[in-house]
Design a protein around this motif. Structure first.
Motif, PDB file in Angstrom:
ATOM      1  N   LEU A   1       7.800 -19.943  -0.960  1.00  0.00           N
ATOM      2  CA  LEU A   1       6.446 -20.039  -1.711  1.00  0.00           C
ATOM      3  C   LEU A   1       5.261 -19.980  -0.653  1.00  0.00           C
ATOM      4  O   LEU A   1       4.406 -19.097  -1.078  1.00  0.00           O
ATOM      5  N   LEU A   2       5.119 -20.307   0.292  1.00  0.00           N
ATOM      6  CA  LEU A   2       4.132 -19.897   1.253  1.00  0.00           C
ATOM      7  C   LEU A   2       3.986 -18.606   1.638  1.00  0.00           C
ATOM      8  O   LEU A   2       3.016 -17.948   1.625  1.00  0.00           O
ATOM      9  N   ALA A   3       5.222 -18.041   1.491  1.00  0.00           N
ATOM     10  CA  ALA A   3       5.323 -16.407   1.823  1.00  0.00           C
ATOM     11  C   ALA A   3       4.484 -15.793   0.933  1.00  0.00           C
ATOM     12  O   ALA A   3       3.948 -14.778   1.204  1.00  0.00           O
ATOM     13  N   PHE A   4       4.648 -16.214  -0.148  1.00  0.00           N
ATOM     14  CA  PHE A   4       3.635 -15.445  -1.386  1.00  0.00           C
ATOM     15  C   PHE A   4       2.409 -15.795  -1.394  1.00  0.00           C
ATOM     16  O   PHE A   4       1.347 -15.340  -1.631  1.00  0.00           O
ATOM     17  N   ALA A   5       2.036 -17.222  -1.148  1.00  0.00           N
ATOM     18  CA  ALA A   5       0.571 -17.726  -1.312  1.00  0.00           C
ATOM     19  C   ALA A   5      -0.219 -17.511   0.125  1.00  0.00           C
ATOM     20  O   ALA A   5      -1.148 -17.503  -0.051  1.00  0.00           O
ATOM     21  N   ALA A   6       0.330 -17.375   1.214  1.00  0.00           N
ATOM     22  CA  ALA A   6      -0.439 -17.178   2.400  1.00  0.00           C
ATOM     23  C   ALA A   6      -1.065 -15.851   2.348  1.00  0.00           C
ATOM     24  O   ALA A   6      -0.549 -14.736   1.873  1.00  0.00           O
ATOM     25  N   PRO A   7      -2.286 -15.664   3.088  1.00  0.00           N
ATOM     26  CA  PRO A   7      -2.902 -14.527   3.164  1.00  0.00           C
ATOM     27  C   PRO A   7      -2.260 -13.351   4.075  1.00  0.00           C
ATOM     28  O   PRO A   7      -2.698 -12.119   4.025  1.00  0.00           O
ATOM     29  N   ALA A   8      -1.463 -13.946   4.747  1.00  0.00           N
ATOM     30  CA  ALA A   8      -0.463 -12.593   5.793  1.00  0.00           C
ATOM     31  C   ALA A   8       0.154 -11.936   4.796  1.00  0.00           C
ATOM     32  O   ALA A   8       0.318 -12.085   3.724  1.00  0.00           O
ATOM     33  N   PHE A   9       0.764 -10.644   5.203  1.00  0.00           N
ATOM     34  CA  PHE A   9       1.083  -9.739   4.412  1.00  0.00           C
ATOM     35  C   PHE A   9       2.223  -8.882   5.354  1.00  0.00           C
ATOM     36  O   PHE A   9       2.335  -8.836   6.656  1.00  0.00           O
ATOM     37  N   ALA A  10       2.917  -8.115   4.483  1.00  0.00           N
ATOM     38  CA  ALA A  10       3.697  -7.131   5.132  1.00  0.00           C
ATOM     39  C   ALA A  10       2.800  -6.372   5.820  1.00  0.00           C
ATOM     40  O   ALA A  10       1.643  -6.315   5.708  1.00  0.00           O
ATOM     41  N   VAL A  11       3.370  -5.476   6.785  1.00  0.00           N
ATOM     42  CA  VAL A  11       2.524  -4.898   7.973  1.00  0.00           C
ATOM     43  C   VAL A  11       1.100  -4.578   7.657  1.00  0.00           C
ATOM     44  O   VAL A  11       0.906  -3.901   6.599  1.00  0.00           O
ATOM     45  N   LEU A  12       0.110  -5.059   8.464  1.00  0.00           N
ATOM     46  CA  LEU A  12      -1.402  -5.260   8.105  1.00  0.00           C
ATOM     47  C   LEU A  12      -1.958  -4.091   9.058  1.00  0.00           C
ATOM     48  O   LEU A  12      -1.459  -3.903  10.069  1.00  0.00           O
TER      49      LEU A  12
ATOM     50  N   THR B   1       6.589   9.350   3.431  1.00  0.00           N
ATOM     51  CA  THR B   1       5.783   9.003   4.529  1.00  0.00           C
ATOM     52  C   THR B   1       4.681   7.908   3.924  1.00  0.00           C
ATOM     53  O   THR B   1       4.925   7.554   2.718  1.00  0.00           O
ATOM     54  N   ASN B   2       4.234   7.305   4.820  1.00  0.00           N
ATOM     55  CA  ASN B   2       3.491   5.970   4.458  1.00  0.00           C
ATOM     56  C   ASN B   2       2.172   5.641   5.487  1.00  0.00           C
ATOM     57  O   ASN B   2       2.267   5.946   6.605  1.00  0.00           O
ATOM     58  N   LYS B   3       1.396   5.196   4.718  1.00  0.00           N
ATOM     59  CA  LYS B   3       0.167   4.714   5.620  1.00  0.00           C
ATOM     60  C   LYS B   3      -0.330   3.466   5.427  1.00  0.00           C
ATOM     61  O   LYS B   3      -0.333   3.138   4.151  1.00  0.00           O
ATOM     62  N   VAL B   4      -0.766   2.490   6.267  1.00  0.00           N
ATOM     63  CA  VAL B   4      -1.375   1.176   6.027  1.00  0.00           C
ATOM     64  C   VAL B   4      -2.635   1.063   6.664  1.00  0.00           C
ATOM     65  O   VAL B   4      -2.824   1.410   7.937  1.00  0.00           O
ATOM     66  N   ILE B   5      -3.600   1.049   5.739  1.00  0.00           N
ATOM     67  CA  ILE B   5      -5.081   0.993   6.530  1.00  0.00           C
ATOM     68  C   ILE B   5      -5.797  -0.014   5.471  1.00  0.00           C
ATOM     69  O   ILE B   5      -5.426  -0.279   4.477  1.00  0.00           O
ATOM     70  N   GLN B   6      -7.044  -0.387   6.316  1.00  0.00           N
ATOM     71  CA  GLN B   6      -8.305  -1.191   5.717  1.00  0.00           C
ATOM     72  C   GLN B   6      -9.126  -0.003   5.145  1.00  0.00           C
ATOM     73  O   GLN B   6      -9.475   0.613   5.776  1.00  0.00           O
ATOM     74  N   MET B   7      -9.183  -0.136   3.890  1.00  0.00           N
ATOM     75  CA  MET B   7     -10.343   0.725   3.311  1.00  0.00           C
ATOM     76  C   MET B   7     -11.466   0.228   2.815  1.00  0.00           C
ATOM     77  O   MET B   7     -11.303  -0.819   2.003  1.00  0.00           O
ATOM     78  N   LEU B   8     -12.578   0.763   2.809  1.00  0.00           N
ATOM     79  CA  LEU B   8     -13.687   0.241   2.146  1.00  0.00           C
ATOM     80  C   LEU B   8     -14.007   1.371   0.874  1.00  0.00           C
ATOM     81  O   LEU B   8     -13.468   2.267   0.757  1.00  0.00           O
ATOM     82  N   PRO B   9     -14.609   0.568  -0.167  1.00  0.00           N
ATOM     83  CA  PRO B   9     -14.917   1.549  -1.436  1.00  0.00           C
ATOM     84  C   PRO B   9     -15.582   2.942  -0.822  1.00  0.00           C
ATOM     85  O   PRO B   9     -16.559   2.860  -0.243  1.00  0.00           O
ATOM     86  N   GLY B  10     -15.305   3.944  -1.416  1.00  0.00           N
ATOM     87  CA  GLY B  10     -15.900   5.233  -0.951  1.00  0.00           C
ATOM     88  C   GLY B  10     -14.939   6.016   0.023  1.00  0.00           C
ATOM     89  O   GLY B  10     -15.268   7.263   0.500  1.00  0.00           O
ATOM     90  N   GLN B  11     -14.611   5.243   0.714  1.00  0.00           N
ATOM     91  CA  GLN B  11     -13.504   5.838   1.989  1.00  0.00           C
ATOM     92  C   GLN B  11     -12.574   6.702   1.330  1.00  0.00           C
ATOM     93  O   GLN B  11     -11.788   6.511   0.312  1.00  0.00           O
ATOM     94  N   ALA B  12     -12.020   7.701   2.037  1.00  0.00           N
ATOM     95  CA  ALA B  12     -10.915   8.642   1.671  1.00  0.00           C
ATOM     96  C   ALA B  12      -9.832   8.796   2.887  1.00  0.00           C
ATOM     97  O   ALA B  12     -10.357   8.661   4.108  1.00  0.00           O
ATOM     98  N   VAL B  13      -8.723   9.146   2.600  1.00  0.00           N
ATOM     99  CA  VAL B  13      -7.829   9.389   3.652  1.00  0.00           C
ATOM    100  C   VAL B  13      -6.658  10.390   3.052  1.00  0.00           C
ATOM    101  O   VAL B  13      -6.589  10.792   1.916  1.00  0.00           O
ATOM    102  N   ASP B  14      -6.087  10.992   4.188  1.00  0.00           N
ATOM    103  CA  ASP B  14      -5.040  11.847   3.831  1.00  0.00           C
ATOM    104  C   ASP B  14      -3.785  11.559   3.735  1.00  0.00           C
ATOM    105  O   ASP B  14      -3.201  10.710   4.630  1.00  0.00           O
ATOM    106  N   LEU B  15      -2.905  11.763   2.702  1.00  0.00           N
ATOM    107  CA  LEU B  15      -1.489  11.360   2.549  1.00  0.00           C
ATOM    108  C   LEU B  15      -0.716  12.594   2.396  1.00  0.00           C
ATOM    109  O   LEU B  15      -0.716  12.914   1.087  1.00  0.00           O
ATOM    110  N   ALA B  16       0.189  12.853   3.107  1.00  0.00           N
ATOM    111  CA  ALA B  16       1.150  14.036   2.850  1.00  0.00           C
ATOM    112  C   ALA B  16       0.435  15.195   2.175  1.00  0.00           C
ATOM    113  O   ALA B  16       0.833  15.639   1.133  1.00  0.00           O
TER     114      ALA B  16
END
Lengths: 155, 657, 177
Positions: free
Chosen positions: A11-22, B516-531
């Motif tokens: 349950l913590l896995a769901f509730a915690a702020p950590a994620f799949a790769v960040l 393909t996969n991308k993981v990023i922190q985005m701000l509103p207005g930001q754009a990124v290319d994906l495939a």
């Protein structure tokens, strides 16, 4: 009782702020990061039910992802990095079971079944064909047959 | 009140099932028509009472009757009505009730539609069905009673897991159960045949529609489950080789073998023992699956709250049902040889090979799923996708290659060279595309290209079969239109099903090799290319749902086909204190764009995971083609209408009663 | 199909059923510890409160003792805690690792609930726990006089576990040394 602990953790896995790769976990070197992602997909999240550490939101998965990347940065090869985690959590953490004495049946089993099954099926099929080869008629018998098949033969 | 009605209905259903078993089996043995008629009537009554019990439970859920323990554990007043209803089967006890309901439904269907079936055969089939039903009704009543009360009842219940609050829960389990519980009919037919010691043309014709029907449902059920996982779990996975998924795949693989085997049995009277064995094994795998999900032997996200005691009961049922079936098989089958001959190179031979590969694939999944249970110290071994990639895939490839050749083979004896000649255009096209593909994408991608070409070959093969049937490029007395119009429905079905398999193969290969996969922190207005597409985060809003709060992110995706808006949410459910992500999926012919957001940071930026999934929808479209092909075959009256009562024994089948 | 071949399915099936029967009751989520019969990996953790000595791997030896992993966030640890207090009172030596916790939270929790530990180390990052193969809290290691791990308990120690598993093991270890 024991189930409670694991349920709590799940349950913590769901509730915690950590994620799949960040994003914050990712390495800046794209090659290393690609290796890290690839290896993560072969490592089991040991507190989840059937997820890789790459996919899982569990805090422990996060820790393991970070450790994996540290090992790669330290220059470990793929196998060495995996071995680091196996040393701590056992072979259970590998989604691809190692090829060792107690996994021989696992890895070879399917091909073994194919082999035995193949032999059985082929002999079965050939057996059916052999029955098909009817005994050849002798000339006498052939003549008698022709006689019987003549148009004026009784129905 | 409803719970009491449900409880009593369940008890009555159990007693009726016992009566039905006795009446049918004894009646058939003695050729007592009155007893057999009683058995048939009991089948209808059983359905009525199990149905009442099921509806009673559903009623409790819908009306928030928290004095019923199950309702308190899986439902909540804030939960939308449709999910309160679907929660009826969201628990072990409830799903068991659904299981038995479907079993009863199939029995009643045979009692109703099987009037032209030989009476003793029908009675024996019903008898076996009701035996299984009584075993599971007993299981329900004595170990998993859905109607247990709570005293005092809580004010409100626990919420159903948010991941399950989805149309998928309404659809997937019932359809899946219609599939793998449906194979109980084939099982019952097999045992009836073993009791009688013979298999006649009637038996072969009668078993086919039940097998086909179950197979269709199972295909749809598995595909629905896969698609549900894809859009609901938030990371774009569609198959995890999870033990419970595997345990639905195994009956499907065996069921496919059974389907083809029964075809041979009906047409040529061959493969008697194969068909019976496959019928027994397919349902046994369904039973093992039922066992697995509820016994705690294996851990899985799908597993119900576990109780080893229940596991023992189900194990006992399996031991008796399958054990008896296999023992009878060993005893009777050597005397049930069919005399039908055929060459190794023939359609019968091809289907035998098909059976072999499907059994090997089933064994592979079985070994992988249960290995840690079998060996000592197995808890240190975990088997995941990498294992199946190295075993299942290589073993599936020869099978897929052979699929196109099968329908081109003649019955009884065929010439390999002639078959290859008939497929020459398909083979040539495939080789050509293989060459071009490898040239364009490079040798490193040769495997992926081969996979896609394999799928295309399956489609070409289906077309080649049709072309050969329509005598394209040959002289004929009939016109082309006439030939197409007179194509029997099962032939259309075959073409659709095999082409569907090809479509699925293309989908699986493409999405596995080229995503393909991308993981990023985005701000509103930001754009990124994906495939090759441009993905812009437009804005993030905070919203309130019926039982959740969410961060809702709006994305703009620009591709060469135009622009579209995608929305993804990160939801928080206060009652169960859980979070989940709802992904934004842009569906396209060539693939999907899949976006999943995470938590928002203090600076307003949000974690964004995005994927490009080429051709992923083809996986499920292919499955639907397969199911649709099956439905078309089933719609042919000749498939559904069984032979008349006084059917003759199949050539060569020994008659022993 | 001849008789011999037809018997194979039944035979395999019986073997299968027997295997499943023995598998029931085993918990598949309990991963066996890789540390059994191996020395504890080296670690050195600061104390939960300023001025307290903390916990080192070299401290966990000399006599058979328990090493308990807990955290202020852990609900089951609250359930287990009275048991540990009682054991400590009876003379069982228990060392504690405050896992994935800020030292301040760990200290507060111990002050509120009581401190059964001879020594406590704070593992804020959780790395030491990972080195020990910890997957959650509470988990307890039974360590012998030489500092080797002899048993790992996953989940809270209840009366049954204590009486049937851990107490006899501690007795055995004491008679060894």
């Amino acid at each position: 009782m024991r189930r409670i602990v694991l349920t709590v953790y799940a349950l913590l896995a769901f509730a915690a702020p950590a994620f799949a790769v960040l994003p914050s976990e990712q390495l800046s070197d794209p090659k290393l990061e690609a290796r890290a992602r690839h290896i993560s997909q072969e490592l089991r999240c040991v507190v989840c039910q059937n997820q890789t550490i790459d996919d899982s939101d569990a805090p422990l998965a996060h820790d393991l992802r970070v450790i994996l990347r540290e090992r790669l940065l330290a220059g470990d090869s793929d196998d060495q990095a995996k071995a680091y985690l196996v040393k701590r959590y056992g072979t259970y953490v590998l989604l691809k079971p190692p090829f060792q004495e107690n996994t021989l049946l696992l890895w070879l089993g399917p091909f073994f079944v194919l082999g035995i099954g193949g032999v059985l099926v082929v002999s079965y099929l050939l057996g059916r064909s052999r029955l098909e080869a009817a005994p050849q008629l002798s000339t006498d018998e052939r003549a008698r047959l022709d006689d019987l098949l003549k148009p004026d033969a009784a129905e | 009140m409803a719970a009491e009605i449900g409880q009593y209905s369940l008890i009555l259903a159990f007693l009726i099932a016992l009566v039905e078993t006795a009446a049918c089996l004894v009646g058939a043995g003695r050729r007592d028509r009155a007893l057999m008629a009683l058995g048939r009537a009991a089948a209808f009554l059983q359905l009525a009472f199990v149905g009442t019990a099921f509806l009673a439970l559903a009623f409790c859920y819908l009306n928030n009757d928290f004095s019923v323990a199950l309702v308190a554990e899986h439902s909540n007043t804030t939960q939308p009505a449709i999910y309160r209803f679907a929660a009826t089967w969201g628990s072990h006890e409830g799903s068991m009730l659904l299981w038995v309901l479907i079993l009863s439904l199939y029995s009643a269907a045979l009692a109703f539609f099987g009037t032209r079936l030989r009476e003793t055969l029908q009675a024996r089939v019903l008898g076996v069905q009701s035996f299984v039903a009584s075993a599971f009704l007993g299981f329900s009543l004595f170990t998993s009673n859905p109607f247990i009360r709570l005293d005092p009842p809580p004010i409100d219940g626990a919420e159903l897991n948010p991941l399950l609050q989805d149309p998928g829960l309404v659809f997937h389990p019932p359809v899946l159960y219609l599939g793998y519980v449906g194979f109980s009919m084939a099982f019952a037919f097999a045992i009836a045949a073993l009791i009688e010691g013979r298999v006649d043309a009637g038996w072969a014709r009668w078993i086919r529609p039940w097998v086909l029907g179950s197979w269709i449902f199972l295909t749809i059920g598995i595909a629905a489950g896969s698609w549900w996982a894809y859009y609901t779990l938030g990371w774009g996975g569609w198959w995890f080789w999870d033990p419970v998924e595997n345990v639905s795949l195994m009956p499907w693989l065996m069921g496919t073998a059974l389907l083809h085997s029964s075809l041979v049995l009906e047409r040529r009277g061959a493969l008697v023992s194969w068909t019976i064995l496959l019928a027994i094994l397919t349902f046994s795998l369904s039973l093992v699956g039922t066992f697995l999900v509820r016994s705690g032997v294996i851990s899985s996200v799908h597993a119900f709250a576990v109780d080893p005691q229940r596991g023992v009961y189900i194990l006992a049922i399996i031991a008796v049902a399958t054990g008896t079936a296999l023992a009878m098989f060993a005893w009777r089958v050597p005397q049930m040889r069919s005399g039908a001959m055929f060459q190794a190179v023939s359609r019968e031979g091809g289907i035998t090979l098909n059976n072999l590969f499907l059994i090997v694939l089933t064994a592979t999944v079985f070994v992988g799923t249960f290995y840690s249970v079998f060996i000592r110290g197995g808890q240190g071994i975990s088997v995941g996708a990498p294992y199946y990639r190295l075993t299942f895939i290589p073993l599936a490839i020869p099978l897929l290659l052979l699929v196109s050749f099968g329908p081109m083979l003649n019955w009884k004896r065929s010439d390999a060279g002639e078959v290859i000649w008939r497929l020459r255009w398909a083979i040539a096209a495939a080789l050509f595309l293989l060459g071009i593909g490898t040239l364009i994408l490079g040798v490193s991608r040769a495997g992926a290209v081969a996979g896609i070409v394999l799928g295309l070959f399956l489609i070409f093969g289906a077309l080649a079969m049709l072309a050969s049937r329509w005598r394209i490029g040959k002289d004929s007395r009939t016109s082309f239109a006439q030939r197409v119009w007179s194509t029997p429905l099962p032939v259309w079905g075959l073409a659709l099903a095999h082409a569907g398999l090809g479509i699925t193969t293309i989908g699986i290969t493409a999405v596995t090799a080229f995503q393909t996969n991308k993981v990023i922190q985005m701000l509103p207005g930001q754009a990124v290319d994906l495939a090759g597409d441009r993905v812009t985060l437009d804005s993030v809003a905070t919203v309130q749902g019926p039982n959740y709060q969410a961060d809702r992110a709006f994305f703009n995706v620009e591709s060469s086909f135009g622009t579209r808006e995608l929305v993804s949410e990160r939801r928080f459910y206060p009652v169960s204190q859980t979070q989940m992500t709802k992904a934004g999926i842009g569906v396209g012919f060539f693939g999907n764009t899949y976006i999943s957001v995470g938590d928002r940071a203090n600076d307003g930026s949000i974690v964004v995971r995005m994927w490009d999934h080429p051709f992923v929808d083809w996986i499920w479209v292919g499955a639907m083609f397969m199911a649709f092909g099956g439905m078309i075959s089933l719609s042919d009256r000749r498939v559904r209408v069984g032979a008349a009562r006084k059917a003759e024994n199949l050539a060569g089948a020994a008659a022993l009663s | 199909m001849n008789r011999a071949l037809a018997l194979i399915p039944v035979g395999l099936f019986v073997a299968l059923i027997v295997t499943f029967y023995f598998a029931l009751g085993r918990d598949p989520t309990k991963i066996p510890s890789v540390l059994i019969n191996k020395p504890l990996p080296a670690f050195s953790l600061p104390g939960v409160e300023a001025g307290t000595p903390g916990l080192r791997s070299s401290d966990v030896r000399g006599q058979p003792m328990l090493l308990n992993v807990f955290g202020s966030w852990c609900i089951s640890c609250v359930q287990e805690h009275p048991m540990l207090m009682e054991l400590a009172h009876e003379g069982v030596v228990i060392d504690g690792i405050d896992w994935r916790d800020e030292a301040i939270d760990g200290a507060k929790w111990l002050n509120q609930n009581g401190n059964p530990y001879a020594r406590v180390g704070n593992d804020r990052t959780g790395r030491t726990g990972i080195d020990l193969g910890v997957t959650g809290a509470p988990e307890t290691f039974v360590v012998d006089a030489k500092g080797r791990v002899r048993y790992k308990q996953i989940g809270p120690i209840d009366a049954d576990t204590w009486n049937n598993t851990i107490a006899p093991l501690l007795r055995k270890l004491r008679s060894e040394s």
